[in-house]
Design an enzyme around this catalytic site. Structure first.
Site, PDB file in Angstrom:
ATOM      1  N   ASP A  18      -0.970  -1.698   4.036  1.00 49.89           N
ATOM      2  CA  ASP A  18      -2.401  -1.944   3.199  1.00 49.89           C
ATOM      3  C   ASP A  18      -2.262  -0.926   2.209  1.00 49.89           C
ATOM      4  OD1 ASP A  18      -4.939  -2.742   2.519  1.00 49.89           O
ATOM      5  OD2 ASP A  18      -5.910  -2.019   4.337  1.00 49.89           O
ATOM      6  N   ASP A 116      -2.936  -7.649  -1.013  1.00 50.88           N
ATOM      7  CA  ASP A 116      -2.711  -6.184  -1.040  1.00 50.88           C
ATOM      8  C   ASP A 116      -2.201  -5.796   0.323  1.00 50.88           C
ATOM      9  OD1 ASP A 116      -5.120  -6.543   0.052  1.00 50.88           O
ATOM     10  OD2 ASP A 116      -6.036  -4.905  -1.060  1.00 50.88           O
ATOM     11  N   GLU A 117      -2.063  -6.713   1.203  1.00 51.92           N
ATOM     12  CA  GLU A 117      -1.618  -6.334   2.788  1.00 51.92           C
ATOM     13  C   GLU A 117      -0.646  -7.250   3.141  1.00 51.92           C
ATOM     14  OE1 GLU A 117      -4.636  -6.394   5.896  1.00 51.92           O
ATOM     15  OE2 GLU A 117      -6.034  -7.523   4.503  1.00 51.92           O
TER      16      GLU A 117
END
EC number: 2.7.7.7
Length: 364
Positions: A18, A116-117
Site C-alpha cells: 500500500d 496505489d495498492e
C-alpha cells in the site's frame, strides 16, 4: 444444513503493498519545498466557492483530522494553512505503472487492488526466495531508492490478513502475521478495522455485541448468516483467519462500465444527461454480451481540474436495459452537488452487483 468451507489454506505467501499517501507523496517528491507541510489533494475551496472533495492528503494534514472523501471546505476549516493541490491523475497513473514494474521483478502473480495498492503471491517467485519478508523489504527498498516514495507492506498467508497487516503500521511499515498468530491478532482487532466492514455495518455489529474480532470468533455463524446473509459467513470466516481467495492477475469480471473523456468540456446539466444516455446504452450492450445484470449503478464525474466525484446507488432489481441504467445514472447526477462553473472532462457509468440476488445460503 449449513454449507461453507472451513478449510484454511495457510500454505501461500501473500504480500499486500500500500503506497503511503500516494498522490500527496508524489507531489512532495516532485516539489521538495512541500516536505513536512500539510498537503491536501483537492482544489483550494477559497477559489471554488467551497466546492471540491479531498482525494488524499499527507500525514501532516491527517494530524489535523483531514482525510479522503472529506469536503475541501471542511479540510480548510480544520487546517487553514494546508497547501491545496488540484492533482495530476495522469502523473499518478504513470508512477503506479512504475511501481508495478518493480513488482514484476519478483513475481508475475500480481493483483492490482487500486492505483496505489496491490496483492502479490510470492509463494513461488523469480528470485527463489523462501522468505516473503525478504521480498517485501526488497520491494520497499526499490520503490524508495528508484521512485523516492515509501510504501507499507503486510505479509501473511491470505489476502485479507496481508491487507490488515499493511494497515497496521504506517507509513513505511512492515508487518507479518504468521498462521499461528492470526487468531490472537484478529481477536484484538476492532470490527471497523476489518477490510470490507463499512460505516453502515459497524453500528449494526455493535448493537449485537460484536466489537472485536474476538467477539466474532465466538459468534454463532448461523446467526450471523441469518442477519447478514452470505456476508455474515464471510465475516465469520475472516475473524477466524480464513480467506481462500487467490491472487488473480485477471480478475473475474465484477463490473461493466464505460467512460468518455471530452476535449470540449461539458457544462450544462442537460448536456451531461444526454451523454449519460449514450454511455448507458454502451454499458447495456456490454452487459447483454456477457449475459449479466447488476443492481448497483455507479456514476463517475471528473471536473476540468481533475477533481473526481464517484457516487453509487443500489437498485431494488437487477438491471441491464439502457433506459433503466440511464435513469439510475440521471438520479445519481441530480443527487450530487454539481458545480456547473468547473466543466466536466470525463463521465463514466458502471454497473456492478452481479448475482447479488443469487447469493443465498443452503440452510435446511
Amino acid at each position: 444444513m449449513l454449507t461453507f468451507p472451513l478449510i484454511n489454506d495457510t500454505s501461500r505467501k501473500i504480500i499486500h503493498i500500500d503506497m503511503d499517501a500516494f498522490f500527496a507523496s508524489v507531489e512532495v517528491r516532485d516539489n521538495p519545498s512541500l516536505k513536512g507541510k500539510p498537503v491536501v489533494i483537492a482544489r483550494n475551496p477559497l477559489q471554488t466557492g467551497g466546492r471540491g472533495v479531498v482525494s488524499t492528503c499527507s500525514y501532516e494534514a491527517r494530524a489535523f483530522g483531514i482525510h479522503s472523501a472529506m469536503s475541501a471546505k471542511e479540510a480548510y476549516d480544520l487546517c487553514p494553512q494546508a497547501i491545496f493541490i488540484s492533482g495530476n491523475y495522469e502523473k499518478y497513473t504513470k508512477v503506479s505503472k512504475q511501481v508495478r514494474e518493480i513488482f514484476k521483478r519478483y513475481t508475475d502473480n500480481i493483483e492490482a487492488a487500486s492505483i496505489d495498492e496491490a496483492y502479490l503471491d510470492v509463494t513461488e517467485n523469480k528470485i527463489g526466495a523462501q522468505s516473503a519478508i525478504k521480498i517485501a523489504k526488497l520491494i520497499q527498498h526499490d520503490i524508495f531508492v528508484e521512485l523516492g516514495l515509501t510504501c507499507s507492506a503486510g505479509v501473511s498467508y491470505n489476502k485479507f490478513l496481508a491487507k490488515i497487516a499493511s494497515d497496521y503500521e504506517k507509513p513505511h511499515g512492515l508487518t507479518l502475521i504468521m498462521p499461528d498468530e492470526a487468531l490472537e491478532f484478529l481477536a484484538k482487532l476492532p470490527v471497523e478495522k476489518f477490510h470490507g466492514v463499512g460505516k453502515a455495518t459497524v453500528p449494526k455489529l455493535h448493537a449485537l455485541g460484536f466489537f472485536t474480532g474476538g467477539d466474532l470468533q465466538k459468534a454463532d455463524p448461523v446467526d450471523l448468516a441469518e442477519r447478514f446473509g452470505i456476508y455474515g459467513w464471510e465475516l465469520f470466516q475472516k475473524a477466524n483467519g480464513i480467506h481462500n481467495s487467490k491472487v488473480k492477475n485477471h480478475r473475474e469480471r465484477k463490473s461493466v462500465g464505460k467512460e468518455r473523456t471530452y476535449g470540449k468540456l461539458l457544462y450544462l446539466p442537460d448536456d451531461i444527461k444526454a451523454e449519460l444516455i449514450k454511455i448507458s446504452k454502451q454499458v447495456s450492450e456490454s452487459l447483454k454480451r456477457h449475459q449479466l445484470k447488476g443492481n448497483i449503478i455507479i456514476l463517475k464525474l471528473r471536473y476540468s481540474d481533475f477533481t473526481t466525484l464517484t457516487k453509487r446507488k443500489s437498485m431494488v432489481e437487477n438491471l441491464d436495459s439502457p433506459e433503466d441504467i440511464a435513469e439510475a445514472a440521471r438520479q445519481i447526477f441530480e443527487e450530487i452537488d454539481y458545480d456547473e462553473s468547473l466543466g466536466v472532462r470525463l463521465l463514466g457509468v458502471t454497473v456492478s452487483g452481479f448475482g447479488v440476488q443469487k447469493a443465498t445460503l443452503d440452510m435446511q
